[in-house]
Motif scaffolding. Structure first.
Motif, PDB file in Angstrom:
ATOM      1  N   HIS A 197       0.825  -1.097   0.103  1.00 39.66           N
ATOM      2  CA  HIS A 197       0.239  -0.005   0.013  1.00 39.66           C
ATOM      3  C   HIS A 197       0.818   1.293   0.066  1.00 39.66           C
ATOM      4  CE1 HIS A 197      -3.636   2.314   2.011  1.00 39.66           C
ATOM      5  NE2 HIS A 197      -2.275   3.177   2.148  1.00 39.66           N
ATOM      6  N   VAL A 198       0.867   2.192  -1.023  1.00 41.26           N
ATOM      7  CA  VAL A 198       1.897   3.196  -1.274  1.00 41.26           C
ATOM      8  C   VAL A 198       0.881   4.582  -0.867  1.00 41.26           C
ATOM      9  CG1 VAL A 198       3.764   2.199  -2.361  1.00 41.26           C
ATOM     10  CG2 VAL A 198       1.751   3.132  -3.633  1.00 41.26           C
ATOM     11  N   GLN A 199       1.060   5.349  -0.416  1.00 41.31           N
ATOM     12  CA  GLN A 199       0.435   6.555  -0.113  1.00 41.31           C
ATOM     13  C   GLN A 199       1.260   7.849  -0.816  1.00 41.31           C
ATOM     14  OE1 GLN A 199      -0.815   7.667   3.841  1.00 41.31           O
ATOM     15  NE2 GLN A 199      -2.300   5.940   3.693  1.00 41.31           N
ATOM     16  N   CYS A 200       0.623   8.535  -1.903  1.00 38.84           N
ATOM     17  CA  CYS A 200       1.554   9.381  -2.470  1.00 38.84           C
ATOM     18  C   CYS A 200       0.560  10.765  -2.773  1.00 38.84           C
ATOM     19  CB  CYS A 200       1.961   8.855  -3.927  1.00 38.84           C
ATOM     20  SG  CYS A 200       2.802   7.341  -3.877  1.00 38.84           S
ATOM     21  N   THR A 201       1.197  11.688  -3.407  1.00 42.52           N
ATOM     22  CA  THR A 201       0.496  12.784  -3.885  1.00 42.52           C
ATOM     23  C   THR A 201       0.861  13.388  -5.448  1.00 42.52           C
ATOM     24  OG1 THR A 201       2.127  14.564  -2.962  1.00 42.52           O
ATOM     25  CG2 THR A 201       0.293  13.944  -1.523  1.00 42.52           C
ATOM     26  N   ALA A 202       0.026  13.896  -6.040  1.00 42.40           N
ATOM     27  CA  ALA A 202       0.272  14.239  -7.436  1.00 42.40           C
ATOM     28  C   ALA A 202       1.292  15.336  -7.403  1.00 42.40           C
ATOM     29  CB  ALA A 202      -1.074  14.841  -7.869  1.00 42.40           C
ATOM     30  N   ASN A 203       2.389  15.127  -8.247  1.00 44.73           N
ATOM     31  CA  ASN A 203       3.594  15.887  -8.329  1.00 44.73           C
ATOM     32  C   ASN A 203       4.399  15.989  -7.234  1.00 44.73           C
ATOM     33  OD1 ASN A 203       2.702  16.223 -11.193  1.00 44.73           O
ATOM     34  ND2 ASN A 203       1.202  17.763 -10.480  1.00 44.73           N
ATOM     35  N   GLY A 204       4.039  15.418  -6.172  1.00 43.74           N
ATOM     36  CA  GLY A 204       4.856  15.305  -4.944  1.00 43.74           C
ATOM     37  C   GLY A 204       4.224  16.500  -3.982  1.00 43.74           C
ATOM     38  N   TYR A 205       3.213  17.125  -4.327  1.00 41.32           N
ATOM     39  CA  TYR A 205       2.719  18.075  -3.413  1.00 41.32           C
ATOM     40  C   TYR A 205       2.636  17.816  -1.887  1.00 41.32           C
ATOM     41  CZ  TYR A 205       1.218  20.237  -7.851  1.00 41.32           C
ATOM     42  OH  TYR A 205       1.273  20.601  -9.145  1.00 41.32           O
ATOM     43  N   GLY A 206       3.049  18.579  -0.980  1.00 39.48           N
ATOM     44  CA  GLY A 206       2.782  18.470   0.300  1.00 39.48           C
ATOM     45  C   GLY A 206       3.409  19.420   1.317  1.00 39.48           C
ATOM     46  N   GLU A 207       3.364  19.296   2.515  1.00 40.65           N
ATOM     47  CA  GLU A 207       4.024  20.097   3.439  1.00 40.65           C
ATOM     48  C   GLU A 207       5.529  20.253   3.464  1.00 40.65           C
ATOM     49  OE1 GLU A 207       2.492  21.521   8.043  1.00 40.65           O
ATOM     50  OE2 GLU A 207       2.834  19.252   7.600  1.00 40.65           O
ATOM     51  N   ARG A 208       6.006  21.343   3.717  1.00 46.19           N
ATOM     52  CA  ARG A 208       7.406  21.478   3.552  1.00 46.19           C
ATOM     53  C   ARG A 208       7.910  21.391   2.292  1.00 46.19           C
ATOM     54  NH1 ARG A 208       6.602  18.150   8.142  1.00 46.19           N
ATOM     55  NH2 ARG A 208       8.102  16.632   7.095  1.00 46.19           N
ATOM     56  N   VAL A 209       8.805  20.115   2.043  1.00 49.26           N
ATOM     57  CA  VAL A 209       9.286  19.956   0.639  1.00 49.26           C
ATOM     58  C   VAL A 209       8.302  19.082  -0.125  1.00 49.26           C
ATOM     59  CG1 VAL A 209      11.638  20.743   1.379  1.00 49.26           C
ATOM     60  CG2 VAL A 209      10.852  18.485   1.496  1.00 49.26           C
ATOM     61  N   GLY A 210       7.462  18.429   0.480  1.00 48.03           N
ATOM     62  CA  GLY A 210       6.323  17.783  -0.247  1.00 48.03           C
ATOM     63  C   GLY A 210       6.308  16.244   0.332  1.00 48.03           C
ATOM     64  N   ASN A 211       5.655  15.209  -0.457  1.00 45.71           N
ATOM     65  CA  ASN A 211       5.445  14.028  -0.284  1.00 45.71           C
ATOM     66  C   ASN A 211       5.923  13.231  -1.421  1.00 45.71           C
ATOM     67  OD1 ASN A 211       3.447  15.361   1.487  1.00 45.71           O
ATOM     68  ND2 ASN A 211       2.229  13.327   1.693  1.00 45.71           N
ATOM     69  N   SER A 212       5.798  11.849  -1.212  1.00 44.82           N
ATOM     70  CA  SER A 212       6.088  10.906  -2.325  1.00 44.82           C
ATOM     71  C   SER A 212       5.359  11.305  -3.345  1.00 44.82           C
ATOM     72  CB  SER A 212       6.106   9.411  -1.896  1.00 44.82           C
ATOM     73  OG  SER A 212       6.562   8.617  -2.662  1.00 44.82           O
ATOM     74  N   ASN A 213       6.107  11.299  -4.653  1.00 40.97           N
ATOM     75  CA  ASN A 213       5.378  11.781  -5.749  1.00 40.97           C
ATOM     76  C   ASN A 213       4.684  10.631  -6.414  1.00 40.97           C
ATOM     77  OD1 ASN A 213       4.665  12.664  -8.420  1.00 40.97           O
ATOM     78  ND2 ASN A 213       6.420  14.073  -8.595  1.00 40.97           N
ATOM     79  N   LEU A 214       3.351  10.848  -6.779  1.00 41.88           N
ATOM     80  CA  LEU A 214       2.575   9.793  -7.470  1.00 41.88           C
ATOM     81  C   LEU A 214       2.897   9.160  -8.469  1.00 41.88           C
ATOM     82  CD1 LEU A 214      -0.342   8.109  -7.302  1.00 41.88           C
ATOM     83  CD2 LEU A 214      -1.237  10.187  -8.421  1.00 41.88           C
ATOM     84  N   PHE A 215       3.601  10.077  -9.383  1.00 39.33           N
ATOM     85  CA  PHE A 215       3.692   9.712 -10.817  1.00 39.33           C
ATOM     86  C   PHE A 215       5.111   8.983 -10.981  1.00 39.33           C
ATOM     87  CE2 PHE A 215       0.956  13.676 -10.983  1.00 39.33           C
ATOM     88  CZ  PHE A 215      -0.063  12.971 -11.458  1.00 39.33           C
ATOM     89  N   PRO A 216       6.014   9.313 -10.339  1.00 35.95           N
ATOM     90  CA  PRO A 216       7.416   8.539 -10.562  1.00 35.95           C
ATOM     91  C   PRO A 216       7.266   6.788  -9.782  1.00 35.95           C
ATOM     92  CG  PRO A 216       8.146  10.529 -10.041  1.00 35.95           C
ATOM     93  CD  PRO A 216       6.567  10.561  -9.975  1.00 35.95           C
ATOM     94  N   VAL A 217       6.441   7.019  -8.575  1.00 37.96           N
ATOM     95  CA  VAL A 217       6.191   5.809  -7.972  1.00 37.96           C
ATOM     96  C   VAL A 217       5.114   4.860  -8.867  1.00 37.96           C
ATOM     97  CG1 VAL A 217       4.919   4.759  -6.283  1.00 37.96           C
ATOM     98  CG2 VAL A 217       6.336   6.834  -5.624  1.00 37.96           C
TER      99      VAL A 217
END
Length: 546
Positions: free
Chosen positions: A247-267
């Motif tokens: 189960h992987v949790q990601c955000t589109a384009n790596g958006y997120g707090e501070r410098v961001g989250n794991s980027n959905l698209f490369p994952v």
């Protein structure tokens, strides 16, 4: 660990069907991604992004925290009425019940149920210091809060995922307690327990080792949620998958707090193309670039040009050596076929260009050089000479194409001849300013003098040129200057420096860029404007004036 019920395992009982419930792609753009500085989503924005994510085929879309704010509450109500989810299930986010209470009586837990979302993600404390300092309760009470809340939501026919906040830091401080939280969640009926690198400080080898150990010691189904503070969120996510996370949790384009989250698209691209896993519906991967850019437009952020897989520079080639190899076989300098992710290969023309770069770029622009080595050689030398003077063609395809056609046809494309131009900037005693431009030119045998005002000297020149030519070339009425960039080049000091201007122009259906270089910014702008109008007429299919 308590096995999930048959009802929970049966996709037909959980709403939309997915590729395979054995592996989850979970998107949290609408909650965690929205915490990025500069992103402020309206309910309409969230609905638009949810539609894009569902089109892409993610399994779960975390919509926010119902009950925590009116916007998220409204989103859940409207999403279930206005969106017919084809692939994703809507997920409500919330916290475990308060210390000393009952989940069945907790207002925010009730709001999760009332949201109507079929899946709930609960955030739970797994770091002992956070339990004692932030929740101000005992370690045992925290475990009971997890058990009670998960059990209650399961009794309300909700599928439950538990996010163990600060898990990796907590594991380092007190591994036994961190694992006890995982067991409590899993044994109470949580379908997945997500290990969160909340501070984003982990490295891939560390993540892989911890996930493998926790999986072996608890038997729980594990997920990963990685922040990008070390620049390793995507790598950490894949390391967790290597260790057994499903189960992987990601955000589109790596958006997120501070410098961001794991980027959905490369994952997702890595899982599909590198791991050979089927995590998206058939054909969805080729929509990835479009979806990435569409979401960027909704959040009002410029798409990252250098983002892996989906950036416009992801498959852009500049070096002559690269171009020579790509002419033989693109796979020699590309790790995948760009079309697999909906992107395209681009050739960049610069002073690094060789014959192969020019030939491939011509083909990309629809200009056949016919393998003419002498012609190609002339273009190479001309590009290098002009780039030495400050021109750049990697960001000015339209100016390059005009140069290319000039070499092929033996003369420049001329729709008009310029006699002179003048721009005046007037400062008035009352503090106001006036910008006026006059252009004198010839078009189709007619001498034209046109004057216009603008909000700056370049804008005034643009308007004067348009006033003078639109009657003869009505196609120019569609043109609009959409971007203007100035760069002061090295070589001289201060106001004596050479100036480069890049102008982007649109006709409503496409966009092109042109370049001008001169020792004064107005002259450089005029060059770029001339090319922009010339290319616009060429693009419209207008024949040059005799």
């Amino acid at each position: 660990m308590t096995d999930a019920t048959d009802e929970n395992r049966d996709p037909s009982r959980r709403g939309p069907s997915r590729v395979d419930d054995a592996f989850h792609v979970f998107d949290t753009t609408l909650r965690d991604g929205a915490q990025r500085e500069g992103i402020n989503l309206t309910v309409a924005d969230k609905l638009a992004i949810a539609r894009h994510l569902d089109d892409f085929g993610v399994g779960f879309i975390e919509g926010g925290w119902p009950g925590a704010n009116p916007r998220d509450t409204e989103f859940f109500a409207r999403a279930q009425e206005e969106i017919d989810f084809r692939h994703a299930q809507l997920v409500a986010f919330g916290a475990t019940r308060r210390a000393g209470g009952k989940a069945s009586e907790d207002p925010q837990v009730k709001a999760l149920v009332e949201s109507g979302a079929p899946v709930v993600t609960l955030v739970a404390k797994s770091h002992d210091r956070h339990v004692e300092l932030a929740l101000r309760t005992t370690l045992e009470e925290n475990l009971e809060m997890v058990r009670d809340t998960v059990s209650y939501l399961r009794s309300q026919d909700r599928r439950v995922f538990v996010d163990c906040e600060h898990f990796f830091d907590g594991y380092r401080a007190n591994p036994q307690y961190a694992k006890a939280v995982v067991r409590a969640a899993s044994e109470a009926g949580a379908d997945v327990v997500v290990l969160c690198d909340t501070n984003g400080g982990m490295l891939p080898a560390q993540v892989q080792a911890v996930v493998a150990t926790v999986l072996a010691d608890t038997g729980a189904r594990l997920g990963i949620h990685a922040q990008d503070d070390t620049g390793c969120a995507v790598a950490n996510t894949l390391a967790a998958v290597d260790a057994g996370a499903t189960h992987v949790q990601c955000t589109a384009n790596g958006y997120g707090e501070r410098v961001g989250n794991s980027n959905l698209f490369p994952v997702v691209a890595a899982l599909e193309l590198k791991y050979g896993m089927k995590v998206l519906p058939e054909g969805a991967l080729s929509e990835m670039t479009r979806i990435s850019h569409a979401i960027a437009e909704v959040v009002n952020l410029t798409p990252s040009t250098h983002q892996p897989y989906v950036g416009v520079s992801a498959f852009a080639h500049k070096g002559g050596l690269h171009a020579s190899a790509i002419k033989v076989d693109p796979a020699l300098y590309q790790h995948i076929d760009p079309e697999q992710v909906g992107n395209t290969m681009r050739m960049l023309v610069s002073d690094m260009a060789g014959r192969a770069s020019i030939e491939l770029k011509g083909k990309e622009l629809g200009v056949d050089l016919g393998g003419d080595r002498e012609l190609i050689g002339r273009v190479v030398e001309r590009v290098k000479a002009r780039e030495l003077r400050g021109y750049t063609y990697e960001a000015a395809d339209a100016s390059f194409e005009l140069m290319l056609r000039e070499e092929i046809e033996g003369k420049a494309r001329k729709y008009f001849e310029v006699e002179s131009w003048r721009a005046i900037v007037e400062d008035r005693p009352d503090g106001s300013h006036a910008n006026e431009a006059t252009v004198k030119l010839f078009a189709k045998g007619e001498r034209i003098v046109a004057t216009a005002e603008g909000n700056g000297p370049v804008n005034a020149l643009d308007r004067a040129l348009r006033v003078g030519l639109e009657r003869i070339y009505p196609q120019l009425a569609k043109l609009e200057l959409v971007d203007y960039k100035v760069r002061i080049l090295e070589g001289k000091h201060g106001t004596q420096s050479t100036t480069r201007v890049l102008i982007s122009t649109s006709d409503g259906t496409g966009e092109w860029s042109t370049v001008g270089v001169a020792e004064n910014v107005i002259a450089a702008s005029w060059q770029a404007l001339e090319d922009a109008y010339t290319y616009g007429l060429l693009r419209a299919g207008v024949e040059p004036a005799e």
